[in-house]
Scaffold this motif. Sequence first.
Motif, PDB file in Angstrom:
ATOM      1  N   ASP A 122       0.848  -1.187   0.000  1.00  0.00           N
ATOM      2  CA  ASP A 122       0.000   0.000   0.000  1.00  0.00           C
ATOM      3  C   ASP A 122       0.883   1.237   0.000  1.00  0.00           C
ATOM      4  O   ASP A 122       2.110   1.150   0.059  1.00  0.00           O
ATOM      5  CB  ASP A 122      -0.995  -0.013   1.161  1.00  0.00           C
ATOM      6  N   ALA A 123       0.284   2.396  -0.077  1.00  0.00           N
ATOM      7  CA  ALA A 123       1.034   3.629  -0.281  1.00  0.00           C
ATOM      8  C   ALA A 123       1.906   4.002   0.901  1.00  0.00           C
ATOM      9  O   ALA A 123       2.791   4.838   0.782  1.00  0.00           O
ATOM     10  CB  ALA A 123       0.075   4.780  -0.594  1.00  0.00           C
ATOM     11  N   THR A 124       1.698   3.384   2.038  1.00  0.00           N
ATOM     12  CA  THR A 124       2.514   3.687   3.208  1.00  0.00           C
ATOM     13  C   THR A 124       3.732   2.788   3.303  1.00  0.00           C
ATOM     14  O   THR A 124       4.537   2.938   4.200  1.00  0.00           O
ATOM     15  CB  THR A 124       1.696   3.535   4.503  1.00  0.00           C
ATOM     16  N   GLY A 125       3.838   1.825   2.358  1.00  0.00           N
ATOM     17  CA  GLY A 125       4.978   0.930   2.372  1.00  0.00           C
ATOM     18  C   GLY A 125       4.705  -0.392   3.057  1.00  0.00           C
ATOM     19  O   GLY A 125       5.604  -1.202   3.229  1.00  0.00           O
ATOM     20  N   ASP A 126       3.461  -0.641   3.474  1.00  0.00           N
ATOM     21  CA  ASP A 126       3.103  -1.914   4.088  1.00  0.00           C
ATOM     22  C   ASP A 126       2.485  -2.807   3.024  1.00  0.00           C
ATOM     23  O   ASP A 126       1.809  -2.334   2.123  1.00  0.00           O
ATOM     24  CB  ASP A 126       2.088  -1.720   5.211  1.00  0.00           C
ATOM     25  N   ALA A 150      -3.241   0.959  -8.484  1.00  0.00           N
ATOM     26  CA  ALA A 150      -1.842   1.256  -8.258  1.00  0.00           C
ATOM     27  C   ALA A 150      -1.494   2.644  -8.758  1.00  0.00           C
ATOM     28  O   ALA A 150      -1.719   2.992  -9.899  1.00  0.00           O
ATOM     29  CB  ALA A 150      -0.970   0.209  -8.954  1.00  0.00           C
ATOM     30  N   GLY A 151      -0.902   3.420  -7.880  1.00  0.00           N
ATOM     31  CA  GLY A 151      -0.402   4.720  -8.289  1.00  0.00           C
ATOM     32  C   GLY A 151      -1.424   5.827  -8.302  1.00  0.00           C
ATOM     33  O   GLY A 151      -1.085   6.963  -8.592  1.00  0.00           O
ATOM     34  N   THR A 158      -5.153   2.810  -2.011  1.00  0.00           N
ATOM     35  CA  THR A 158      -4.072   3.106  -2.942  1.00  0.00           C
ATOM     36  C   THR A 158      -2.918   2.147  -2.752  1.00  0.00           C
ATOM     37  O   THR A 158      -2.500   1.868  -1.642  1.00  0.00           O
ATOM     38  CB  THR A 158      -3.579   4.548  -2.739  1.00  0.00           C
ATOM     39  N   THR A 159      -2.372   1.641  -3.859  1.00  0.00           N
ATOM     40  CA  THR A 159      -1.222   0.756  -3.818  1.00  0.00           C
ATOM     41  C   THR A 159      -0.036   1.394  -4.529  1.00  0.00           C
ATOM     42  O   THR A 159      -0.183   2.268  -5.381  1.00  0.00           O
ATOM     43  CB  THR A 159      -1.553  -0.595  -4.463  1.00  0.00           C
ATOM     44  N   ASP A 160       1.144   0.946  -4.147  1.00  0.00           N
ATOM     45  CA  ASP A 160       2.398   1.453  -4.704  1.00  0.00           C
ATOM     46  C   ASP A 160       2.807   0.556  -5.863  1.00  0.00           C
ATOM     47  O   ASP A 160       2.998  -0.647  -5.671  1.00  0.00           O
ATOM     48  CB  ASP A 160       3.450   1.443  -3.596  1.00  0.00           C
ATOM     49  N   PRO A 161       2.977   1.093  -7.071  1.00  0.00           N
ATOM     50  CA  PRO A 161       3.295   0.241  -8.221  1.00  0.00           C
ATOM     51  C   PRO A 161       4.767  -0.129  -8.373  1.00  0.00           C
ATOM     52  O   PRO A 161       5.090  -0.997  -9.175  1.00  0.00           O
ATOM     53  CB  PRO A 161       2.854   1.113  -9.409  1.00  0.00           C
TER      54      PRO A 161
END
Length: 329
Positions: A122-126, A150-151, A158-161
């Motif tokens: 996720d966007a926080t890095g978890d 993502a993104g 929100t997820t980190d791509p």
Amino acid sequence: MNNRRVPRTLAAASAALLTLGAAACSDSQADADPQRVDVVAAFYPLQFLTQQIGGDTVTVSNLVKPGAEPHDIELSPSQVGDVAGAELIVYLKGFQPQVDDAVQQNSADRAFDVATVEPLLDATGDDHDHGHEGEAGHEGEAGHEGEGEAGHEGEAGTTDPHLWLDPTRLATVGDQLADRLAQADPEHADGYTARAKDLRTKLEQLDAEFTAGLKTCQRREIVVSHTAFGYLTTRYQLEQIGITGLSPEHEPSPQRLAEVIEEAKEHQATTIFFETLVSPKVAETIAAQVGAETAVLDPLEGLSADNGEDYFSVMRTNLANLQKALGCS
């Protein structure tokens, strides 16, 4: 005639109709080698991965030119035609909306979404499903909560791509990509599998270099221009302090700038990192306020120039810059 090539002819004909003639078949498709699998990669890390695993049995085109920012790419009619006519499209759903649209309209049955291989952070890095914990795994898991988001900063879930910044995750994506290439080209399946295995060995060596190189450092916090480094910091037990969120185009508020300056001072940061594809002005402003220098930490969304650099060389430069900034021994 190789029967595997028949769907390609049909796809090219469909492309001409679906894209209203303007995307009939681009020059790259017209010149494609009929003995190779025609693959479109959405941006650089996926191009690199496909070339490494495909070898000389694939032809790979990248939708993003060197020096261009990939997030908000606007596809030309010929590029839409490339997507429609390709035998395989390698992309990350949610990262580039126009690519998502082109795939959905023209070639969903020939697309490989790398975000389906492993759960995204996720966007926080978890980890988005709290099951990865920084280790490679979950090979072959299709789908994940929040898929397609993502993104997209600011949306719920929100997820980190930027999964390619963890070499072990990229290796797992490579294993799955080898399977997809084998489906498109069964006669060369053994070659895809062998090259994916070789690439995994190289990526695991890179991972070992990062683990050893960042094991003993004076600091664990990095100040970065945008929070693209969650996979890297999770894997190597670092903490990122982002000037902006997932989107590099967003301008930080005065309040956020003040917060980052205070955090940088608190952690005695010696370096404020910026990216090759984004203006360094904000990073320079913060560096001046805290008495730090600036340096590049490249999220590898694209290459800044066609100068012989590749994923491995840029990642090793990132490691050297991190070691200097964090005072690693």
